[in-house]
Every structure is written in C-alpha cells, then in structure tokens.
Design a protein around this motif. Structure first.
Motif, short mmCIF file in Angstrom:
data_model
loop_
_atom_site.label_atom_id
_atom_site.label_comp_id
_atom_site.label_asym_id
_atom_site.label_seq_id
_atom_site.Cartn_x
_atom_site.Cartn_y
_atom_site.Cartn_z
N SER A 112 -63.76 -41.70 9.82
CA SER A 112 -65.13 -42.69 9.99
C SER A 112 -65.78 -42.70 10.91
CB SER A 112 -64.19 -43.98 11.61
OG SER A 112 -64.40 -43.28 13.01
N SER A 116 -67.10 -51.02 16.02
CA SER A 116 -66.45 -51.04 14.51
C SER A 116 -64.69 -50.27 15.00
CB SER A 116 -66.75 -50.10 13.97
OG SER A 116 -67.06 -48.86 13.89
N ARG A 130 -63.99 -44.99 4.30
CA ARG A 130 -63.96 -46.81 4.35
C ARG A 130 -64.12 -47.47 4.97
NH1 ARG A 130 -58.51 -47.24 3.26
NH2 ARG A 130 -58.94 -50.07 1.95
N THR A 131 -64.27 -46.38 6.36
CA THR A 131 -64.24 -47.06 7.90
C THR A 131 -65.76 -45.99 8.06
OG1 THR A 131 -62.70 -45.23 8.21
CG2 THR A 131 -61.77 -46.89 8.34
N HIS A 166 -55.52 -52.14 10.72
CA HIS A 166 -54.93 -51.03 11.17
C HIS A 166 -53.13 -51.50 10.99
CE1 HIS A 166 -51.84 -47.19 10.40
NE2 HIS A 166 -51.87 -47.24 11.51
N TYR A 185 -61.37 -51.89 13.31
CA TYR A 185 -60.74 -50.50 11.76
C TYR A 185 -59.17 -50.74 12.36
CZ TYR A 185 -65.20 -49.87 10.32
OH TYR A 185 -66.47 -49.70 10.08
N ASP A 190 -58.11 -43.76 7.61
CA ASP A 190 -59.19 -43.64 7.20
C ASP A 190 -60.46 -43.91 9.04
OD1 ASP A 190 -59.02 -44.68 4.25
OD2 ASP A 190 -58.03 -46.12 4.88
N THR A 246 -64.60 -51.73 3.76
CA THR A 246 -62.64 -52.51 4.76
C THR A 246 -62.29 -53.59 4.71
OG1 THR A 246 -64.52 -50.87 5.59
CG2 THR A 246 -62.59 -51.44 6.18
N PRO A 269 -69.29 -52.19 10.56
CA PRO A 269 -69.11 -53.11 9.88
C PRO A 269 -69.59 -52.97 8.78
CG PRO A 269 -68.10 -53.30 11.68
CD PRO A 269 -69.40 -53.06 12.29
N VAL A 321 -55.62 -49.85 5.54
CA VAL A 321 -56.36 -49.42 6.67
C VAL A 321 -55.41 -48.47 6.71
CG1 VAL A 321 -58.59 -49.00 8.48
CG2 VAL A 321 -58.35 -50.82 7.05
#
Length: 701
Positions: free
Chosen positions: A109, A87, A115-116, A95, A91, A105, A125, A120, A101
């Motif tokens: 994780s 993930s 939010r991470t 970003h 992520y 965030d 997200t 996923p 993101v």
C-alpha cells in the motif's frame, strides 16, 4: 497464546461478542495488520484502522449485503470510507472477506503502481465504491448515492425489496468539521433519506491534538436538529453490540441515522492509543511488538502469520454468505421481473441508456432562427427538460432553478416523495456537487446541478474528485462573465473559466449559441463518462448562421464558424458570447483587406484531444497571426495563439453597471479585437497597407 485469556483476564478486552475463536482471531488480525504494515514502511495511517477494525469486521461479515465474488452486484449495500486516510481498514476487510485483494497488495500500500493506494480510489481496488480522502467528501457523496438508490426503489421496486439497498459511510471528526458534510447532512435530514447510515468515529483526536482545540459542539444534538436519528455504540470492541445497532440503523425509517462510536484511536496500544500520535506514522518497533502480543500474536509476526487457518475459515464463510445473499436476491429479482414487466423494462432501459436515445431526445429541442438573440442558458434549459422527459437526467439547482433555467414541471423530491422529478438542493453548492457524484456512482441517471459560475469555486474539491473518478456529472453554470452586469464584481466571474480548465479530466464547454448548446450536449452523452461544466450566458446572444455537420465539429472542440475568402491571414479564436463579437471584428478586418477566420472553440479540452489533422484544418501551423477572445482571464490562451498572437481578455475584477458597458470598459470590444489582430499581423512581419492589402515584411502583397 489464547486471545480469550489475554482479553478477558486483563479486563480490557480487545474483542467482545465474538461467535467463536475463529472470529476473535480474524478481528485480532484485522487490528494487527495496519500497525505491522505501517511499521514496515514508516508511513501510513494505522490508528483509525486499528480502532475501527471490530466495527469494520462486523459490518463486512455480519451486516453489509455484499458478495466478494461479485463486487458490482446490483443488489448490494454500499460502504464508503469517508475517512479515506484509514484505507488500511478497508483494504484489510476486503482481503479478510474474500475480495481479490491479497496480503501482498496490502503490504505494498502507498507504493507506486500498487492496487492499494494511500487513499481509496475507484477502479483501482476491487470493492471500492468511490475515491475518498479529502475529508467530508465521502460523507456528502454517500448522501447522493443513498438519494439515488432511494429514488430507484421508489420508482421501480413496487414493494418487492429488490432495490432497497442501504448506504453506510464511516466518517471521522475531521469529516464532520468540514462544511461540505454539514451542508449534505442538512439536506439528507430535510429529505428524510432513510437508507443512509453514517457511522461517526468519535475518537476526539485530530492531527494537532484533541478535537476540543477547535471542535466543541454537540455533534449528536446538531444531527438531531438536522432531522437525523442518532444511535450510540458504547463499546467499540463489542461485535454483538455493533451488529445490533447497525441493524437497528438499517431498519429505521423516515430519517437518516448517525451512529456515534466512542473509540480510542490506535487501540489497543498503551503508549500511542488515544493520542494524536495515533493518527499517522509508525507506532515504533517496540510498541508494535507489544500490540501484537496483546492481540495474542508473536511479537515479530509477519502478515502471513497474522492471518492463519482460523482466519481464512472466517473469510470462506464471508464468501459463502455473499453468494447466498446474491442468490436470494436473484430469486426476488426474477419474481419482480415477472410481476412488474413494465417497471423492469423501464429500469433496464435506464441502465443501458445508449447515446442514441439521448441524442433523439435532444433532436426534439427547438432551435431559434438565425439572427434571433437567445441566452444560451435558455436553450440549455430546453435541453435539460427534453432529457428529463426521457428520464435520462436527475438533479436540480442550488436555489436558482428559475434563473439558471432548469426549473422542470413535476414534483420535487421530499421526505414523503422520494421518487420526485428533481431536487431542491437549497443554497448548498458544495454539497450539491458532491451529491452529484453519488448519483453518478449509482449509474441510472446522468446527474446535473446548476448555479452561477461565480459560485463554482465553492464546488472545486467535489469537481476534482468527480474528474479523478471519471463520473458523468454535469455542472450547469450560468451568468458566465462580467456581462452579468449590475450585480457587480462579487457575482461577475473572471477567473473561474480559466481555473476550471486546469482540472484534469473536466470538459469545460462554453457554447456560442443555441445550436452549439445542443451539439455540445450530444457530444457529452456520446463521449466516455467524464464530468462536464457548461458555461452559459445570462444575456441574449445572436444565433449564428447555419453550419453544416455542427455536431461533429463541436465534438472536436473547435471549428471554423465564419471566414472571409481563404481566411488565411489571421485567426480569431473565441468562445461563448465572444464568437459573435469576433465575427463582427472579422467583417471589419475584411473591409481592410484582411482575410480572417473565426474559430469557435466551445471546448478547449475536446479540441486538444482531437486529431492532428483536425487541429491543422482549424488552426494551420502556418497561420501565426492569431487572436483569442474571451471575457475572462486570458493567460492560458497563449497556448493557442503563440508568442506572436494576441489575447483580448479580462484579467481584473469587474464593476457594477450594465453588462455591455462593463464589457466595453474592460476592453472586450470589436475595436479591441481588430487592434489585436493588426498587432499580431505586424508581429509575424505582415502589415495592412493604406489601400487595404496585406504585405509581408519585404513589402510583397
């Protein structure tokens, strides 16, 4: 330190084919972020995220048609990370390409309320297309998403290039070892789903060690045998090569494409790279520092120091690119609307399909008269046909369409007919369920898939993910109990209904008769999106007497279907074919002076969510004498009957024989229900006297 010097002079370039120094720095940052994040918290998966960073960068910045400012843009390509443990790879690219993101965030994780999340999750997200993690699920659902997008284009695009999106999915060795991906890949090749590009991270490492411990097959040869194109990326760090191959894959027609990428997990780590230790866990402080130095960063660089002004220049360009792609698409969209108003109107109707439209279609389903006997699978087939005529559903069967009654007129989807009316899924129950999720993710049609209830066990992981995502997939299960009969215990479901009811967010619907089937579908299409399992009879069941306001009653999950007098002595709760049996038992009890009520509970989940007032009106708290009846495992029914209640159920495997004989042998009979009711009455301190009056424990009648 210059990344160019480090890479080129060492002979083991971290990045090749970058357009400028800014892009090199952006890729270096994408490689560096995962090990820094994992090292800080001592858990997570950095290895694949590091190795695949050059590919993910190329995909998000050069190939994928997407707009970070509008993650839901209809004309976008889709990317599904089937190897969901990576993930941080996704992520980081979200970003660095400008989605909402943040670095903070990413740093958070795998922590509560982040939010991470660790894998996923759809809706958590921005930019995530589906929840992934259980290996192979993302791959299989990508097949469904591509199937739906291709059908959309075949039915509506008319050559304008508006609805021709491509689905990319990144899978690892583990995804391709899981059987669900084999089922899905086989079907994708058969159907020639050519808007699907599966990227295979061929790093040859799993948790236990090298893949050859358990995985020695020729994957490329296998996919060619499925009917796929197979392309190679020789250098997983060369951005230009990656771009060329991915664009070739996108433009290839007639078949899906597998892009094989021979990578080194956790590259450029010298110590961990290429070993199973690279799958999960921190590299260690010293090795993380060494990796950062190799990438041209200070050994103790923070996340903010990894993403410098040059990197944000690349991010701003990605956002400009996305906005330009959407503007260009909008021009084509408007031209399409102008040239094809009927197609546009048809697609708009599907995209905005209101419950009222489905309900109107359901009103056309003919209902048999009271007293007739009709299998609920037959009525359900009429429902599916009505919804299909209205263009609202899309799906098929796992080689059982005639038996499960979902055979439709028209033409099947094939490689040459992508806009077909239904899908022959073949004997691939697991892939079928995952593919339904992909169709649901597209959003134009409510997907359905049918098989026998006993085979629902093959589908459990995909059902679970659909429930987690709140997708409106409909699983149509027939042959719902030991009443299947002569095929015997291998095909007679016993534990499946109870098991399905344990899945959070899944509505399990077992209608008592034809009228309940139609009312239940009206509830399904009007409630918020969620998966539904219809449990339907093979055998004929009697059509019950007319019930006023049945749609509302079924939507509440349970209602009083029949009662004698006030019906306050004992409640008989039943589902499916056992409702008629319970009514027979209630009539027998009435002759003994017991005033009972028969509660049909087609959906336990809906009843549990109904108002307290509704629940009290159906099952008053004061009515402690209760019996539940269902031809399957019964332990969960004690929730509704209480300690003093009884359950008539089947808690062992069935036998081969006529269905009614097997039911009788297993104790699902009128006499068993009557006996259970009498026992429950005694348990609450009431008894049936010889003259047929109910008396309490003090003898008062």
């Amino acid at each position: 330190m210059s990344l160019t010097t480090v890479a080129d002079d060492s002979g083991r370039a971290v990045v090749r084919g970058a357009r400028d120094e800014s892009e090199k720095r952006a890729v270096a940052a994408a490689i560096a972020i995962p090990p820094v994040v994992v090292q800080a918290k001592s858990h997570g998966h950095a290895g694949t995220a590091m190795a695949m960073a050059p590919l993910a960068h190329t995909l998000f910045h050069r190939v994928l048609r997407h707009n970070p400012a509008n993650p839901g843009w209809e004309g976008r390509d889709r990317f599904i990370l089937s190897a969901g443990h990576a993930s941080l790879l996704l992520y980081t690219q979200l970003h660095l390409s400008g989605y909402d993101v943040t670095l903070d965030d990413i740093a958070k994780s795998r922590t509560l309320d982040a939010r991470t999340p660790g894998h996923p999750e759809l809706g958590v997200t921005p930019g995530i297309e589906m929840s992934t993690g259980p290996l192979g699920q993302g791959f299989a659902s990508a097949v469904g998403l591509a199937l739906a997008l291709r059908r959309d284009a075949a039915l509506h695009d008319s050559g304008e290039g508006v609805w021709g999106s491509t689905v990319f999915t990144l899978a690892g060795d583990g995804c391709l070892e899981e059987g669900v991906s084999a089922e899905a890949a086989s079907l994708a090749g058969t159907l020639g789903i050519d808007n699907l590009v599966a990227i295979w991270d061929d790093n040859r490492i799993t948790i236990d060690g090298a893949t050859d411990l358990a995985f020695s097959e020729d994957v490329r040869g296998r996919f060619r045998a499925y009917g796929w194109n197979v392309l190679e990326i020789e250098d997983f760090r060369n951005l230009d090569e990656i771009e060329r191959v991915l664009e070739t894959a996108r433009s290839t027609t007639g078949a899906p494409t597998l892009v094989a990428v021979r990578s080194v997990i956790a590259s450029p780590s010298e110590k961990i790279g290429g070993t199973s230790a690279g799958h999960a866990g921190a590299l260690g402080a010293e090795e993380t520092q060494t990796v950062l130095e190799t990438l041209g960063f200070p050994p103790n660089a923070t996340l903010d120091e990894l993403v410098d002004d040059d990197t944000y220049t690349v991010m701003r360009e990605a956002k400009r690119r996305g906005e330009r792609l959407e503007r260009e698409w909008t021009v084509r969209l408007n031209a399409w609307r102008s040239r094809h108003p009927e197609l546009a109107s048809q697609r708009d109707r599907l995209a905005a399909a209101a419950p009222d439209e489905a309900s109107s279609a359901l009103d056309t389903v003919p209902l048999p008269d009271e007293g007739q006997s009709v299998a609920t699978r037959k009525t359900n087939g009429a429902v599916v046909a009505a919804l299909a005529r209205a263009g609202l559903v899309f799906g098929g069967s796992a080689d059982l369409s005639g038996s499960t009654n979902v055979a439709l007129p028209g033409d099947a989807v094939t490689a040459d007919n992508p806009g077909g009316d239904f899908v022959h899924f073949g004997i691939r129950e697991h892939a079928m369920a995952a593919i339904l999720s992909g169709i649901a993710l597209h959003g134009l049609w409510r997907p359905y898939g049918s098989t026998y209830l006993a085979f629902s066990d093959y589908q459990r992981p995909s059902i679970r993910l659909a429930a987690l995502m709140g997708l409106p997939a409909t699983y149509i299960y027939t042959h719902d109990s030991v009443a299947v009969g002569e095929d015997g215990p291998t095909h007679q479901p016993v534990e499946q209904i109870a098991s399905l009811r344990t899945v959070p967010g899944l509505a399990v619907v077992r209608p008592a008769d034809a009228a309940e089937v139609v009312s239940a579908w009206k509830a399904v299409v009007s409630l918020p999106p969620a998966p539904t399992a219809f449990i339907l009879s093979r055998q004929d069941v009697p059509v019950l007497a007319h019930r006023d306001d049945l749609d509302a009653k079924v939507r509440n999950g349970a209602y009083v279907a029949w009662q004698e007098g006030a019906g306050n002595d004992v409640a008989l709760i039943a589902t499916g074919s056992e409702v008629a049996l319970a009514i027979e038992a209630a009539r027998d009890l009435a002759r003994e002076g017991v005033t009972s009520r028969v509660v049909s509970m087609p959906c336990v989940e809906w009843f549990a969510q109904s108002s307290a007032d509704w629940q009290e009106s159906v099952l008053p708290a004061a009515m402690r004498a209760r019996v539940a009846v269902e031809a399957g495992c019964g332990d969960a029914w004690y929730r509704w009957v209480g300690r003093e209640g009884g359950v008539v159920s089947i808690d062992e495997f069935g036998e081969s024989g006529a269905g009614d004989e097997v039911l009788a042998r297993k104790g699902v009979t009128v006499s068993a229900i009557v006996a259970a009711a009498q026992t429950s009455l005694e348990a609450v301190g009431r008894s049936v006297s010889e003259d047929g009056h109910i008396a309490d424990e003090q003898g008062r009648s």
